[in-house]
Design an enzyme around this catalytic site. Structure first.
Site, PDB file in Angstrom:
ATOM      1  N   SER A   7      12.468 -55.440   0.188  1.00  0.00           N
ATOM      2  CA  SER A   7      13.753 -55.314   0.243  1.00  0.00           C
ATOM      3  C   SER A   7      14.296 -55.302   1.756  1.00  0.00           C
ATOM      4  CB  SER A   7      14.491 -54.087  -0.509  1.00  0.00           C
ATOM      5  OG  SER A   7      13.553 -52.854   0.007  1.00  0.00           O
ATOM      6  N   GLU A   9      17.438 -54.337   4.748  1.00  0.00           N
ATOM      7  CA  GLU A   9      18.342 -53.582   5.268  1.00  0.00           C
ATOM      8  C   GLU A   9      19.162 -54.151   6.429  1.00  0.00           C
ATOM      9  OE1 GLU A   9      18.144 -49.337   5.039  1.00  0.00           O
ATOM     10  OE2 GLU A   9      19.494 -49.082   6.802  1.00  0.00           O
ATOM     11  N   ARG A  99      23.629 -38.004   1.931  1.00  0.00           N
ATOM     12  CA  ARG A  99      24.656 -37.151   2.760  1.00  0.00           C
ATOM     13  C   ARG A  99      25.172 -37.788   3.675  1.00  0.00           C
ATOM     14  NH1 ARG A  99      22.247 -32.437   5.889  1.00  0.00           N
ATOM     15  NH2 ARG A  99      22.100 -34.047   7.482  1.00  0.00           N
ATOM     16  N   ASP A 101      24.868 -38.437   8.514  1.00  0.00           N
ATOM     17  CA  ASP A 101      24.769 -37.697   9.498  1.00  0.00           C
ATOM     18  C   ASP A 101      26.245 -37.214  10.040  1.00  0.00           C
ATOM     19  OD1 ASP A 101      22.136 -37.458  10.261  1.00  0.00           O
ATOM     20  OD2 ASP A 101      22.175 -39.387  11.065  1.00  0.00           O
ATOM     21  N   ALA A 146      15.147 -29.978   7.401  1.00  0.00           N
ATOM     22  CA  ALA A 146      14.245 -29.296   6.664  1.00  0.00           C
ATOM     23  C   ALA A 146      13.281 -28.431   7.389  1.00  0.00           C
ATOM     24  CB  ALA A 146      13.400 -30.236   6.031  1.00  0.00           C
ATOM     25  N   ARG A 158      15.300 -32.740  -6.052  1.00  0.00           N
ATOM     26  CA  ARG A 158      16.465 -32.270  -6.681  1.00  0.00           C
ATOM     27  C   ARG A 158      17.361 -33.662  -6.805  1.00  0.00           C
ATOM     28  NH1 ARG A 158      19.435 -27.834  -3.248  1.00  0.00           N
ATOM     29  NH2 ARG A 158      21.449 -28.669  -4.339  1.00  0.00           N
ATOM     30  N   LYS A 159      17.270 -34.536  -5.863  1.00  0.00           N
ATOM     31  CA  LYS A 159      18.062 -35.836  -5.648  1.00  0.00           C
ATOM     32  C   LYS A 159      17.504 -36.580  -7.054  1.00  0.00           C
ATOM     33  CE  LYS A 159      17.350 -36.844  -1.184  1.00  0.00           C
ATOM     34  NZ  LYS A 159      17.792 -37.408   0.322  1.00  0.00           N
ATOM     35  N   PHE A 210      15.900 -44.125  18.714  1.00  0.00           N
ATOM     36  CA  PHE A 210      16.222 -43.901  17.245  1.00  0.00           C
ATOM     37  C   PHE A 210      15.260 -43.103  16.628  1.00  0.00           C
ATOM     38  CE2 PHE A 210      16.614 -46.910  13.308  1.00  0.00           C
ATOM     39  CZ  PHE A 210      17.767 -46.097  12.864  1.00  0.00           C
ATOM     40  N   HIS A 259      10.624 -51.555   2.153  1.00  0.00           N
ATOM     41  CA  HIS A 259      12.003 -52.039   2.514  1.00  0.00           C
ATOM     42  C   HIS A 259      11.907 -51.962   4.168  1.00  0.00           C
ATOM     43  CE1 HIS A 259      16.291 -51.222   2.165  1.00  0.00           C
ATOM     44  NE2 HIS A 259      16.174 -50.368   3.339  1.00  0.00           N
TER      45      HIS A 259
HETATM   46  P1  FAD Z   1      19.688 -35.077   2.396  1.00  0.00           P
HETATM   47  O1  FAD Z   1      18.436 -35.684   1.543  1.00  0.00           O
HETATM   48  O2  FAD Z   1      20.773 -34.598   1.479  1.00  0.00           O
HETATM   49  O3  FAD Z   1      19.395 -33.999   3.535  1.00  0.00           O
HETATM   50  C1  FAD Z   1      18.527 -34.231   4.487  1.00  0.00           C
HETATM   51  C2  FAD Z   1      17.440 -32.960   4.490  1.00  0.00           C
HETATM   52  O4  FAD Z   1      18.148 -31.866   4.679  1.00  0.00           O
HETATM   53  C3  FAD Z   1      16.778 -32.862   2.974  1.00  0.00           C
HETATM   54  O5  FAD Z   1      15.505 -33.585   2.861  1.00  0.00           O
HETATM   55  C4  FAD Z   1      16.643 -31.382   3.090  1.00  0.00           C
HETATM   56  O6  FAD Z   1      15.292 -31.204   3.631  1.00  0.00           O
HETATM   57  C5  FAD Z   1      17.626 -30.801   3.810  1.00  0.00           C
HETATM   58  N1  FAD Z   1      18.838 -30.269   3.165  1.00  0.00           N
HETATM   59  C6  FAD Z   1      20.071 -30.857   3.164  1.00  0.00           C
HETATM   60  N2  FAD Z   1      20.775 -30.322   2.308  1.00  0.00           N
HETATM   61  C7  FAD Z   1      20.135 -29.080   1.797  1.00  0.00           C
HETATM   62  C8  FAD Z   1      20.464 -28.046   1.028  1.00  0.00           C
HETATM   63  N3  FAD Z   1      21.789 -28.051   0.389  1.00  0.00           N
HETATM   64  N4  FAD Z   1      19.570 -27.087   0.780  1.00  0.00           N
HETATM   65  C9  FAD Z   1      18.388 -27.143   1.449  1.00  0.00           C
HETATM   66  N5  FAD Z   1      18.113 -28.349   2.174  1.00  0.00           N
HETATM   67  C10 FAD Z   1      18.769 -29.283   2.571  1.00  0.00           C
HETATM   68  N6  FAD Z   1      22.935 -42.635   7.650  1.00  0.00           N
HETATM   69  C11 FAD Z   1      24.214 -42.982   7.694  1.00  0.00           C
HETATM   70  O7  FAD Z   1      25.309 -42.440   8.202  1.00  0.00           O
HETATM   71  N7  FAD Z   1      24.653 -44.352   6.980  1.00  0.00           N
HETATM   72  C12 FAD Z   1      23.587 -45.165   6.452  1.00  0.00           C
HETATM   73  O8  FAD Z   1      23.994 -46.007   5.740  1.00  0.00           O
HETATM   74  C13 FAD Z   1      22.300 -44.604   6.222  1.00  0.00           C
HETATM   75  N8  FAD Z   1      21.419 -45.200   5.635  1.00  0.00           N
HETATM   76  C14 FAD Z   1      20.171 -44.579   5.527  1.00  0.00           C
HETATM   77  C15 FAD Z   1      19.183 -45.423   4.640  1.00  0.00           C
HETATM   78  C16 FAD Z   1      17.954 -44.622   4.477  1.00  0.00           C
HETATM   79  C17 FAD Z   1      16.948 -45.465   3.700  1.00  0.00           C
HETATM   80  C18 FAD Z   1      17.618 -43.259   5.218  1.00  0.00           C
HETATM   81  C19 FAD Z   1      16.210 -42.625   5.028  1.00  0.00           C
HETATM   82  C20 FAD Z   1      18.524 -42.690   5.946  1.00  0.00           C
HETATM   83  C21 FAD Z   1      19.796 -43.379   6.153  1.00  0.00           C
HETATM   84  N9  FAD Z   1      20.950 -42.799   6.782  1.00  0.00           N
HETATM   85  C22 FAD Z   1      21.967 -43.261   6.934  1.00  0.00           C
HETATM   86  C23 FAD Z   1      20.659 -41.591   7.697  1.00  0.00           C
HETATM   87  C24 FAD Z   1      20.877 -40.192   6.969  1.00  0.00           C
HETATM   88  O9  FAD Z   1      22.235 -40.217   6.553  1.00  0.00           O
HETATM   89  C25 FAD Z   1      20.609 -39.058   7.760  1.00  0.00           C
HETATM   90  O10 FAD Z   1      18.867 -38.979   7.745  1.00  0.00           O
HETATM   91  C26 FAD Z   1      21.072 -37.485   7.200  1.00  0.00           C
HETATM   92  O11 FAD Z   1      20.822 -36.552   8.119  1.00  0.00           O
HETATM   93  C27 FAD Z   1      20.393 -37.321   5.889  1.00  0.00           C
HETATM   94  O12 FAD Z   1      20.927 -38.064   4.697  1.00  0.00           O
HETATM   95  P2  FAD Z   1      20.319 -37.709   3.194  1.00  0.00           P
HETATM   96  O13 FAD Z   1      21.042 -38.254   2.017  1.00  0.00           O
HETATM   97  O14 FAD Z   1      18.871 -38.464   3.435  1.00  0.00           O
HETATM   98  O15 FAD Z   1      19.945 -36.252   3.331  1.00  0.00           O
END
Ligand code: FAD
Length: 288
Positions: A7, A9, A99, A101, A146, A158-159, A210, A259
């Site tokens: 895939s 990106e 979630r 950044d 984390a 959890r996800k 990065f 990916h």
């Molecule tokens: P989450 O998994 O929700 O949180 C990250 C980590 O923080 C968790 O693994 C956990 O260890 C900890 N954590 C978070 N919340 C909690 C809680 N409530 N309790 C306990 N621990 C917690 N960013 C962008 O802005 N735009 C994009 O399009 C984008 N694309 C991406 C694509 C991929 C494949 C990846 C891997 C990352 C991408 N990112 C993008 C970056 C991403 O937004 C950041 O890494 C962000 O900091 C975490 O997002 P997440 O959804 O993975 O986080």
């Protein structure tokens, strides 16, 4: 070597010239038969319209299965689900749910008033809204937020419990890093696919920045190798061989999906794919 599924990106273009470059990349890589392509959502929620337009255009004009990235940053629940529904109505049924950044200058993620507070909340709401295929991020080098690998794996679990179908990982430099993470996920009872994110390094200085920003550890031998290659003027050759070797070790270790973070440049991704046997011809063989 088993041919993996790939895939790709992309990021949304911010100018007319960048739009042409993106389209050129899509056209160059489409013959490799990606199982889907995705378009990122700017950090801090900054490219909402650009992402939406790029996703819809790629979906409509390339015929490729296209996924939209969505984050919890800077939008209310209604706005986020509104965008998701708009995607669904346009035929885009794949979301990469994150979630996200925080916007520049902000240290930690803070939910917007009326916005999603965490990725599991976003994932569950997307699944409730429509039957999206939802992919999520995962972090073999451990996410900077984390406490430990175990906390990170439990959060990924959890996800999946919230409804995610598959995880795409942040990039990493050594196959061992991925295998360690995959084993920890398996031990925690995760049985959904975890797909390694592959970053073909076009620009070493940019890649280093990065990696530092997202918590990817760079082994000293990689730093030494790129610094020497820069001095000798063959960074491209090194990037191609390191990335090919990484993919090939992953495939030998049982990985069947990769990916690629293309950064909207087709050459290196295409060359690495060809080197691991992903060519237009093999795609046709697979279809036949
Ligand atoms: P989450 O998994 O929700 O949180 C990250 C980590 O923080 C968790 O693994 C956990 O260890 C900890 N954590 C978070 N919340 C909690 C809680 N409530 N309790 C306990 N621990 C917690 N960013 C962008 O802005 N735009 C994009 O399009 C984008 N694309 C991406 C694509 C991929 C494949 C990846 C891997 C990352 C991408 N990112 C993008 C970056 C991403 O937004 C950041 O890494 C962000 O900091 C975490 O997002 P997440 O959804 O993975 O986080």
């Amino acid at each position: 070597m088993q041919r993996p599924d790939i895939s790709l990106e992309f990021f949304p273009p911010k100018s007319l010239e960048a739009s042409f470059r993106l389209w050129d990349t899509v056209q160059n890589l489409a013959p490799l038969g990606p199982r889907f392509v995705s378009v990122t959502y700017g950090a801090g929620g900054t490219t909402r319209e650009l992402t939406r337009d790029a996703v819809k255009a790629i979906h409509k004009h390339s015929g490729l299965r296209t996924a939209a990235h969505l984050t919890c940053v800077n939008a209310t629940r209604e706005e986020t689900l509104g965008i998701a529904t708009e995607f669904w109505d346009a035929g885009v049924k794949d979301i990469v749910a994150l979630r996200g950044d925080p916007p520049k200058g902000q240290e930690r993620f803070t939910p917007t008033d009326g916005g999603f507070e965490s990725s599991p909340e976003l994932i569950a709401a997307l699944k409730d809204t429509r039957d999206f295929t939802v992919r999520v991020g995962a972090y073999p080098d451990i996410h900077p937020n984390a406490g430990s690998m175990d906390d990170d794996v439990q959060f990924l679990k959890r996800k999946f419990e919230a409804g995610a179908d598959e995880a795409l990982t942040q990039f990493f430099f050594e196959a061992e890093t991925f295998f360690r993470f995959r084993d920890a996920c398996e031990k925690a009872g995760i049985d959904k696919p975890i797909v390694p994110g592959i970053f073909p390094v076009e620009n070493w200085k940019g890649a280093r920045r990065f990696a530092e920003g997202c918590g990817t550890k760079i082994p000293q031998w990689v730093i030494d190798a790129f610094e020497k290659a820069e001095r000798d003027g063959h960074t491209d050759l090194l990037a191609k061989s390191l990335c090919t070797e990484l993919c090939s070790e992953l495939i030998d270790g049982g990985v069947d999906k990769l990916h690629f973070y293309t950064l909207n440049k087709p050459e290196l991704t295409r060359d690495v794919c060809h080197a691991i046997g992903v060519t237009p011809e093999t795609r046709l063989e697979n279809v036949a």
